[in-house]
Design a protein around this motif. Structure first.
Motif, mmCIF file in Angstrom:
data_model
loop_
_atom_site.group_PDB
_atom_site.id
_atom_site.type_symbol
_atom_site.label_atom_id
_atom_site.label_comp_id
_atom_site.label_asym_id
_atom_site.label_seq_id
_atom_site.Cartn_x
_atom_site.Cartn_y
_atom_site.Cartn_z
ATOM 1 N N TYR A 150 0.739 -1.214 0.011
ATOM 2 C CA TYR A 150 -0.019 0.085 -0.045
ATOM 3 C C TYR A 150 0.857 1.279 -0.022
ATOM 4 N N LEU A 151 0.679 2.284 -0.816
ATOM 5 C CA LEU A 151 1.344 3.320 -0.908
ATOM 6 C C LEU A 151 1.592 4.165 0.234
ATOM 7 N N SER A 155 6.647 1.327 5.426
ATOM 8 C CA SER A 155 7.570 0.580 5.196
ATOM 9 C C SER A 155 7.726 0.412 3.542
ATOM 10 N N HIS A 156 6.779 1.065 2.739
ATOM 11 C CA HIS A 156 6.824 1.026 1.488
ATOM 12 C C HIS A 156 7.272 2.600 0.806
ATOM 13 N N GLU A 186 18.711 3.913 6.442
ATOM 14 C CA GLU A 186 18.657 3.661 7.951
ATOM 15 C C GLU A 186 17.589 2.849 8.389
ATOM 16 N N VAL A 187 16.538 2.647 7.542
ATOM 17 C CA VAL A 187 15.090 1.850 7.938
ATOM 18 C C VAL A 187 15.064 0.713 7.091
ATOM 19 N N GLN A 188 15.009 0.738 5.961
ATOM 20 C CA GLN A 188 14.702 -0.582 4.904
ATOM 21 C C GLN A 188 15.650 -1.850 5.472
ATOM 22 N N PRO A 189 17.112 -1.384 5.981
ATOM 23 C CA PRO A 189 17.732 -2.964 6.199
ATOM 24 C C PRO A 189 17.149 -3.473 7.599
ATOM 25 N N VAL A 190 16.632 -2.814 8.464
ATOM 26 C CA VAL A 190 16.057 -3.440 9.693
ATOM 27 C C VAL A 190 15.000 -3.683 9.617
ATOM 28 N N LEU A 191 13.916 -3.211 8.787
ATOM 29 C CA LEU A 191 12.706 -3.395 8.967
ATOM 30 C C LEU A 191 12.126 -4.717 9.175
ATOM 31 N N HIS A 192 12.739 -5.752 8.715
ATOM 32 C CA HIS A 192 12.372 -7.190 8.978
ATOM 33 C C HIS A 192 12.606 -7.675 10.370
ATOM 34 N N THR A 193 13.327 -6.713 11.089
ATOM 35 C CA THR A 193 13.596 -7.036 12.579
ATOM 36 C C THR A 193 12.703 -6.498 13.526
ATOM 37 N N LEU A 194 11.713 -5.588 13.040
ATOM 38 C CA LEU A 194 10.848 -5.027 13.765
ATOM 39 C C LEU A 194 9.468 -5.570 14.079
ATOM 40 N N ARG A 195 8.834 -5.277 15.202
ATOM 41 C CA ARG A 195 7.463 -5.833 15.366
ATOM 42 C C ARG A 195 6.688 -5.602 14.534
ATOM 43 N N HIS A 196 5.657 -6.547 13.934
ATOM 44 C CA HIS A 196 4.643 -6.043 12.876
ATOM 45 C C HIS A 196 3.364 -6.487 13.365
ATOM 46 N N ALA A 197 2.281 -5.576 13.065
ATOM 47 C CA ALA A 197 1.175 -5.733 13.616
ATOM 48 C C ALA A 197 0.002 -5.072 12.596
ATOM 49 N N TYR A 198 -1.221 -5.403 12.939
ATOM 50 C CA TYR A 198 -2.287 -4.891 11.878
ATOM 51 C C TYR A 198 -2.521 -3.379 12.619
ATOM 52 N N ILE A 199 -2.577 -2.467 11.646
ATOM 53 C CA ILE A 199 -2.624 -0.994 12.391
ATOM 54 C C ILE A 199 -3.487 -0.145 11.548
ATOM 55 N N HIS A 200 -4.097 0.825 12.126
ATOM 56 C CA HIS A 200 -4.946 1.932 11.648
ATOM 57 C C HIS A 200 -4.223 2.458 10.484
#
Length: 771
Positions: A150-151, A155-156, A186-200
């Protein structure tokens, strides 16, 4: 989509499916059709209609997430579904060959955040607490339809790069590009290590409701997505801090409230500065794209101006400072040391680094990041860079950095192999020069370029003697030092070599021929002819005359009219080569022309380039006539291990492209003229300023204790530089007497920066005058 449903049709739909008689008012919306309904008993509702832009699964997800939150502690801050006559939350109809999804929702009282006046600081913390409670309640929620690309998902954010071209303003496009580059770094390389959730994913200032300085509700789940949890907080911070004088402070309040309810992780908090910037970039890039479509939906531009204002503030905030404050808001250890100075580092530096490699300023700076015309230190402070001309198109310019990254990840090797970029760059570079300058030799520094040029001139003329200007500086190699009176006549210098001849510096302020003398250029040129005459008496000829086309160390001094025209005529008549040192001033800095020598209406035999050519990357060039190049090709191979390597060539191409596409030469002219005019006004107010000179963004202001005696204002000038530095602007001094303020900023330096610098100088000079 509103053309598909009239207000009368909505009235009929509500009566048919919900058994209610209502009045209807159309509302705005980005994707859905939204209507305010008022029943006969005065009760209000919201009707939302989604069309082909929403899948059946996603429509179901919107129903399910609201129903899930209805069982949470924050249920009263969300709308609730009103079921249709069949007891369904979602009504599906077919109209005009399309399927439509209808939902009737309760109405939440309150004012939108964007309209609420006088919000107190506690409401920011309350917003964080509310978001934390919502995200905590959604831990047990999931829905497959929210797994989507989603644009508006931060994360994208890198996807927004494709829309930067729709941002027509060069400065704005450059800032957005810079922040997207930082996101990718700074962000993209570590995105996969972050907590993910269903967000508003859309707690913006037109979706958050407030009442009596409390959070009354949050509407519109149309942007919800499965993403990094911290993105939900980042979105809310982005919009809540718009138009705040201290946006990091207010964001920290939101962070504190969130963390108290739903604890954050340190690595999430550390990314928040870049996530907020990324959301802003998505917004402004999408607005620019929407503008290209000539849409009349005002919702597409609702936050555009405020987003740009925040981006302009955000780039002036040191990321380390923001990270430190966000960490402190959560009770995490800070990242800015309590140690007040760098004494231990300086002592260690003395052990491993040559002691005569100087460090600027009385209180040394440790610079850790750069952003266009800004520098960030390790203490959380931000500085406007007014002196680093090697970073010509700006520190970390996104176009240049990405080109370099791509090439270094592909190939970097020596020049014994064919490579397209070298030929392409040579063509592009020589296209900026007079036709006679056709042949390029690529090297790694201005010093190396000076060295090679003298070697070529001596070979071509079969002579040895070189004419230089007094106080000149041409680099750090042995040959360059021998051509630099600034060095060999200075402290620790070894004196002039017999083959070096010093011509009088054409100083229109302190020299024998000054401002107002219409023949000053010719008179100063006579001194070069005098040297040629002396050589001829010894049966010698000059190999070369070399000078900067605006004098740098010589005092930020433009050359008098006709000076080079006369000098070059004398030198060429004597069989010598004319060398233009453009290492400091070339590539559009002077504004009126691309090259400094063009200001003098001359064509040199050899042009030297460095510093700005690679935007700080070690690249330099010697460009010569075909005749000199052919002479130099005498059977001895010329080889340079790193000169002309693919990364350097791609870098040079990127710099040229940026200068052209962002119209930086014109910007240098306009901003430079504006700054010079402002300095001249200060000169009329402060007697310590005795001369203001320059072209474009190559500017000098000479300071004296007395305008009549012209005694240099030393050490006063050093104190002024330190005062201005303490207020966030980096200047330096130059000139034979060390009393000239030199101003040679990266070209993104703008008129706001100029205004601030002028104000700071005015205040510093006023304080100094009355002390």
């Amino acid at each position: 989509m509103n053309r598909f449903f009239t207000e009368a049709q909505i009235t009929e739909l509500v009566a048919a499916y919900y058994g209610m008689e209502v009045s209807v008012k159309k509302l705005s919306g980005e994707y859905d059709l939204n209507y305010l309904l008022r029943a006969t008993n005065g009760k209000k509702y919201i009707l939302k209609i989604s069309g082909s832009n929403v899948s059946p699964d996603f429509a179901d997800a919107q129903v399910q997430i609201i129903n899930h939150l209805a069982g949470s502690a924050v249920r009263d801050q969300f709308q609730q579904h009103i079921t249709n006559k069949n007891g369904e939350d979602l009504t599906v109809i077919h109209k005009d060959g399309q399927q439509w999804y209808i939902r009737l929702l309760t109405f939440l009282e309150g004012s939108f955040w964007i309209d609420a006046a006088g919000l107190k600081s506690e409401v920011y913390e309350a917003l964080g607490s509310f978001l934390g409670a919502m995200d905590k309640a959604l831990i047990s929620f999931s829905h497959p339809a929210m797994h989507r690309h989603y644009l508006w998902d931060i994360s994208h954010a890198a996807d927004a790069n494709a829309k930067l071209k729709y941002i027509k303003d060069h400065e704005k496009r450059r800032i957005a590009g810079y922040f997207l580059l930082q996101f990718q770094t700074e962000v993209q390389p570590v995105l996969h290590t972050l907590r993910h959730a269903y967000i508003h994913n859309d707690a913006n200032d037109t979706n958050v409701l407030v009442k009596d300085n409390t959070i009354a509700g949050l509407i519109d789940f149309g942007d919800m997505v499965y993403s990094a949890l911290i993105n939900n907080l980042a979105v809310a911070c982005t919009y809540a801090i718009m138009d705040k004088d201290n946006p990091v402070l207010y964001a920290s309040m939101i962070v504190q409230g969130y963390h108290a309810v739903y604890p954050l992780e340190e690595k999430e908090v550390d990314l928040l500065y870049y996530l907020i910037a990324a959301r802003l970039c998505i917004s402004v890039a999408q607005s620019a794209y929407n503008a290209s479509l000539e849409t009349n939906n005002t919702h597409h531009f609702i936050s555009e101006d405020a987003a740009w204002r925040l981006l302009y503030k955000w780039i002036r905030i040191n990321p380390l400072k923001a990270q430190h404050q966000f960490r402190k808001a959560c009770g995490f250890p800070g990242v800015i040391s309590d140690v007040k100075d760098h004494s231990s580092m300086i002592e260690e530096r003395k052990k491993y680094i040559g002691k005569n490699l100087s460090i600027s300023y009385g209180k040394n700076l440790k610079i850790v990041r750069g952003a266009l015309q800004y520098l960030y230190d390790d203490r959380g402070d931000t500085y406007v860079d007014c002196v680093n001309n090697p970073s010509h198109v700006g520190h970390c310019h996104p176009v240049v950095v990405k080109e370099m990254q791509q090439q270094i990840a592909t190939l970097n090797t020596n020049t014994r192999y064919l490579h397209d970029s070298m030929l392409e760059y040579a063509k592009r570079l020589t296209a900026t020069l007079p036709p006679s300058l056709q042949v390029c030799y690529f090297v790694n520094s201005g010093s190396e370029a000076n060295d090679l040029a003298i070697r070529m001139a001596r070979h071509y003329t079969q002579q040895e003697d070189i004419i230089v200007l007094d106080h000149a500086y041409h680099g750090t190699s042995t040959v360059a030092m021998e051509m630099s009176p600034y060095k060999f006549n200075g402290r620790g210098g070894s004196g002039k070599k017999p083959w070096i001849h010093i011509a009088e510096s054409p100083d229109l302020y302190r020299g024998p021929y000054r401002y107002g003398d219409q023949k000053a250029g010719e008179k100063y040129a006579d001194d070069v002819q005098r040297i040629i005459g002396s050589l001829q008496k010894e049966n010698k000829k000059p190999a070369a005359f070399i000078c900067e086309t605006l004098l740098g160390v010589g005092g930020q001094m433009p050359l008098p009219v006709n000076y080079l025209k006369e000098v070059y005529a004398h030198v060429k008549a004597a069989g010598g080569v004319c060398i233009a040192d453009e290492v400091q001033v070339g590539f559009g800095r002077v504004g009126e022309k691309f090259w400094g020598f063009e200001l003098q209406d001359v064509v040199p035999d050899i042009v030297l380039m460095g510093k700005p050519i690679g935007n700080g990357h070690p690249l330099a060039a010697v460009v010569v006539s075909r005749e000199i190049a052919d002479s130099f090709n005498n059977g001895m191979e010329y080889f340079n291990t790193f000169g002309g390597n693919p990364v350097s060539m791609v870098t040079g191409l990127a710099v040229l492209r940026v200068i052209e596409e962002e119209e930086m030469q014109q910007h240098a002219l306009e901003t430079g003229n504006y700054l010079i005019e402002g300095l001249q006004k200060l000169m009329s107010k402060h007697p310590i300023i005795s001369d203001v000179r320059g072209h474009g963004l190559f500017i000098g202001a000479e300071l004296v204790k007395d305008r009549k005696t012209m005694e240099p204002a030393v050490p006063e000038i050093d104190s002024i530089v330190e005062i201005v530095k303490s207020r966030g602007y980096l200047l330096s001094t130059d000139g034979p007497l060390h009393n000239v303020l030199k101003i040679k900023p990266p070209l993104p330096f703008d008129k706001q920066n100029a205004d601030e610098l002028l104000q700071l100088l005015d205040e510093a000079l006023t304080t100094f005058r009355h002390s």
